[in-house]
Structures are given as C-alpha cells and as structure tokens.
Scaffold this motif. Sequence first.
Motif, short mmCIF file in Angstrom:
data_model
loop_
_atom_site.label_atom_id
_atom_site.label_comp_id
_atom_site.label_asym_id
_atom_site.label_seq_id
_atom_site.Cartn_x
_atom_site.Cartn_y
_atom_site.Cartn_z
N SER A 139 0.83 -1.21 0.00
CA SER A 139 0.00 0.00 0.00
C SER A 139 0.86 1.26 0.00
O SER A 139 2.01 1.25 0.44
CB SER A 139 -0.94 0.01 1.20
OG SER A 139 -0.22 0.11 2.42
N VAL A 140 0.25 2.33 -0.51
CA VAL A 140 0.89 3.64 -0.55
C VAL A 140 -0.15 4.65 -0.06
O VAL A 140 -1.32 4.56 -0.42
CB VAL A 140 1.34 4.02 -1.98
CG1 VAL A 140 1.96 5.41 -1.99
CG2 VAL A 140 2.30 2.99 -2.53
N GLY A 141 0.29 5.60 0.74
CA GLY A 141 -0.65 6.62 1.20
C GLY A 141 0.06 7.69 2.00
O GLY A 141 1.29 7.82 1.95
N ILE A 142 -0.73 8.47 2.72
CA ILE A 142 -0.20 9.50 3.61
C ILE A 142 -0.75 9.25 5.01
O ILE A 142 -1.62 8.39 5.19
CB ILE A 142 -0.60 10.91 3.15
CG1 ILE A 142 -2.14 11.06 3.18
CG2 ILE A 142 -0.06 11.22 1.77
CD1 ILE A 142 -2.64 12.47 3.03
N ASP A 143 -0.26 9.99 5.98
CA ASP A 143 -0.81 9.94 7.33
C ASP A 143 -1.88 11.02 7.42
O ASP A 143 -1.59 12.19 7.67
CB ASP A 143 0.30 10.18 8.35
CG ASP A 143 -0.16 9.95 9.79
OD1 ASP A 143 -1.37 10.08 10.04
OD2 ASP A 143 0.70 9.66 10.65
N ASP A 144 -3.14 10.63 7.17
CA ASP A 144 -4.24 11.60 7.15
C ASP A 144 -4.41 12.28 8.49
O ASP A 144 -4.72 13.48 8.56
CB ASP A 144 -5.53 10.91 6.74
CG ASP A 144 -5.58 10.62 5.25
OD1 ASP A 144 -5.86 11.56 4.49
OD2 ASP A 144 -5.33 9.47 4.85
N ALA A 145 -4.24 11.52 9.56
CA ALA A 145 -4.39 12.11 10.89
C ALA A 145 -3.32 13.17 11.13
O ALA A 145 -3.61 14.26 11.66
CB ALA A 145 -4.31 11.02 11.96
N ALA A 146 -2.09 12.89 10.73
CA ALA A 146 -1.01 13.86 10.91
C ALA A 146 -1.30 15.13 10.13
O ALA A 146 -1.07 16.25 10.61
CB ALA A 146 0.32 13.26 10.46
N GLY A 147 -1.82 15.00 8.92
CA GLY A 147 -2.15 16.16 8.12
C GLY A 147 -3.23 17.01 8.76
O GLY A 147 -3.15 18.25 8.77
N ALA A 148 -4.27 16.35 9.30
CA ALA A 148 -5.34 17.10 9.97
C ALA A 148 -4.84 17.79 11.22
O ALA A 148 -5.28 18.90 11.56
CB ALA A 148 -6.49 16.15 10.30
N ARG A 149 -3.92 17.15 11.94
CA ARG A 149 -3.35 17.78 13.14
C ARG A 149 -2.57 19.04 12.76
O ARG A 149 -2.68 20.07 13.44
CB ARG A 149 -2.42 16.81 13.87
CG ARG A 149 -3.12 15.65 14.55
CD ARG A 149 -2.15 14.86 15.42
NE ARG A 149 -2.68 13.55 15.73
CZ ARG A 149 -2.33 12.43 15.12
NH1 ARG A 149 -1.38 12.47 14.17
NH2 ARG A 149 -2.88 11.28 15.44
N VAL A 150 -1.80 18.96 11.69
CA VAL A 150 -1.03 20.12 11.23
C VAL A 150 -1.97 21.28 10.90
O VAL A 150 -1.73 22.43 11.30
CB VAL A 150 -0.18 19.75 9.99
CG1 VAL A 150 0.35 21.00 9.30
CG2 VAL A 150 0.97 18.84 10.38
N ALA A 151 -3.04 20.99 10.20
CA ALA A 151 -4.00 22.04 9.81
C ALA A 151 -4.65 22.66 11.04
O ALA A 151 -4.75 23.90 11.15
CB ALA A 151 -5.07 21.44 8.89
#
Length: 332
Positions: A153-165
């Motif tokens: 699988s390939v992806g991003i850390d969605d939770a980390a991105g939302a925390r940054v925002a």
Amino acid sequence: MATIDDVARRAGVSTATVSRALRGLPNVAEPTREHVRRVAAELNFAVSRSASSLASGRTDTVAIVVPHVTGWFFAKVISGAEAVLRAAGYDVLLYSIGDTESRERFFARLPLRGRADAVLVLALPVTEAEVGLLEGLGVPIGLVGHDVAGLHSVGIDDAAGARVATRHLVNLGHKRIALISGDGDPLGFTVPGMRRAAFQEVLRANGLRDAGEVVGDFTYAGGERAMTELLAREDPPTAVFAMSDEMAVGALKALRRHRIDPGGAVSVIGFDDHEMAEVLDLTTVAQPVAEQGSTAASLVLRQIGGQRATEPERVVLPVRLVVRGTTAPPRS
C-alpha cells in the motif's frame, strides 16, 4: 494488411521464427532476428498483442480500480500511475465503481480476470471478502489510500495532516474553529473519520470545542453550501478547516459572496494543495497526490518482474503545511 505468413515468405523463414523473432524470444540468431524485423517494418506488420499474451501468459496490462474518475484527487493518482506504467510498456485498464450497485457487480463478476498482470485499487476501502476475491486472481495487488494486512500500500498519514491544519489555526489564536467534512459517501471511505478524529484531538488538547461541523461532500458546491450554513449560525466560526481544497474553494466563494474577507474575518485552510490553491492564495496541507499513484505502480511492477518482497511494503509519503493568505490571527 500484411500477415505473419507474408512476413515469413518475404524473409524466407518459418512463421514460428517470425513470431519468436518479433516477440524477443530466445533461440533466434541475431542476424535472423534483425532481418525479420526489417521485413516486418517494410510490410508494416506488428505482432498481435493478444497473440503475444497467449504465448507468454502475460497481458502487459495493469488494471486500476477507482471509485470515481472525474474527481481531482482520483484523476491525479491515475495520471501518476499511468505515466509509470506506460513508460514500462504496460497498458492501463480502468474500472470505475462509483456506487454500491457498481461495486457489488464488479466484485461478483471480476471482469479483469485474465486481462491484467496486476491490480491497483485507489482510495477504496476493500472488505475482507473483496480482498479474498482480488487475491484469487493470482496477480500482484497494490492499494492507494487504504491499508490491508498482507497487501502492498501507498498513502499519507491523514491524521497527521489534519493535526497540522488544526494546530496552525489554534496557534494563530482562533478559539471558534469549525470543520467542513466529507462524509456521506456510500463507499465507506475512512479518510473523513481519521481527519475528524485528529481535528477533535487537537482541539481537546488545547481546551477547545469545535464551532460546528457541516458535510461538504468533497465538492466545490458542498463547500460553498457548508460555509453558508456556518455563517448563518448565531456564533459563527472565526476559522474553518475543510477536509479538501475543493471544499475550501467553495467555502471561499461563500465568504466572498457575503463580503467577508478570507484570512481577515474568517480564516480557511484546506487539504491537498490542488492546482487552484496557489491561484486563490489558499493555505493548505499539501500531499503528493500523483506520487502516490506512481509509487504504487512501481510497487506492482517490481512484483510482476519477480522482485517479491518478503513482507508487504507500506509506503507513507509526507505531508506539509503551505501557509498562504487565507489564514491569519483572528480580529480582536
């Protein structure tokens, strides 16, 4: 059109030799191979892809299964994957299953059986039963935007991105922060839940409560509608986190329609770094969208080539905050 028999007669060899020479198979002398290629070129003859597939057991095709082909995110992932696959000599077979009925029909029939050397599943949370059906195809499988034990699988850390925002808005001094979410899709996307949980986590850690949540359906129109609803509330937010740039752009349109300065009276941050984000000076969390497709394509190509990993690869690509003009400290 010329046939393989025409090439064989002109070259003075058997049809079997013509076939082996043009498909790059062994046991053909190099001078003979070059001679056959020249004759085939003169007669404008090419080996049939289907005939070659029958002989080699390969289709030189990779299937891509995607919920929607029109959405910006999906189109970017597909383009990233397709560029890598075509450069490697593979065709792309695209399956769009944008609703529950299409999804059930696809997995019941599996029309890609025998037609692809690998499968890429983009941003579709497959069930255990669906994974079993895909594994039954006997070809490499790669996922984008979703994790399943035992699969690459390939992806991003969605939770980390939302925390940054969310932290960005909190650090600017905002106390009333609302969320424009992307729930409501029947295909069961997990991204909205992960981003919402991270958003709420940051607010709680800073002693805050959200100033409301409205579903925007990951569309421009949905974002505009959601922001309009938030503005109509008795205590509207001073800042909004939209789970996608498309919804954020719709939110900016609603603000301008109400003569409200984005980044002035109300701050807005999106997620993606859509091409329009820079044009509209939108603060956002950038994710490498096309790179997710190209990385997933490279993963399955390595598997097709026999480079099977002992453990499934889980590639997590980085996100980053891009600060532009739509976010600022709240006005006193």
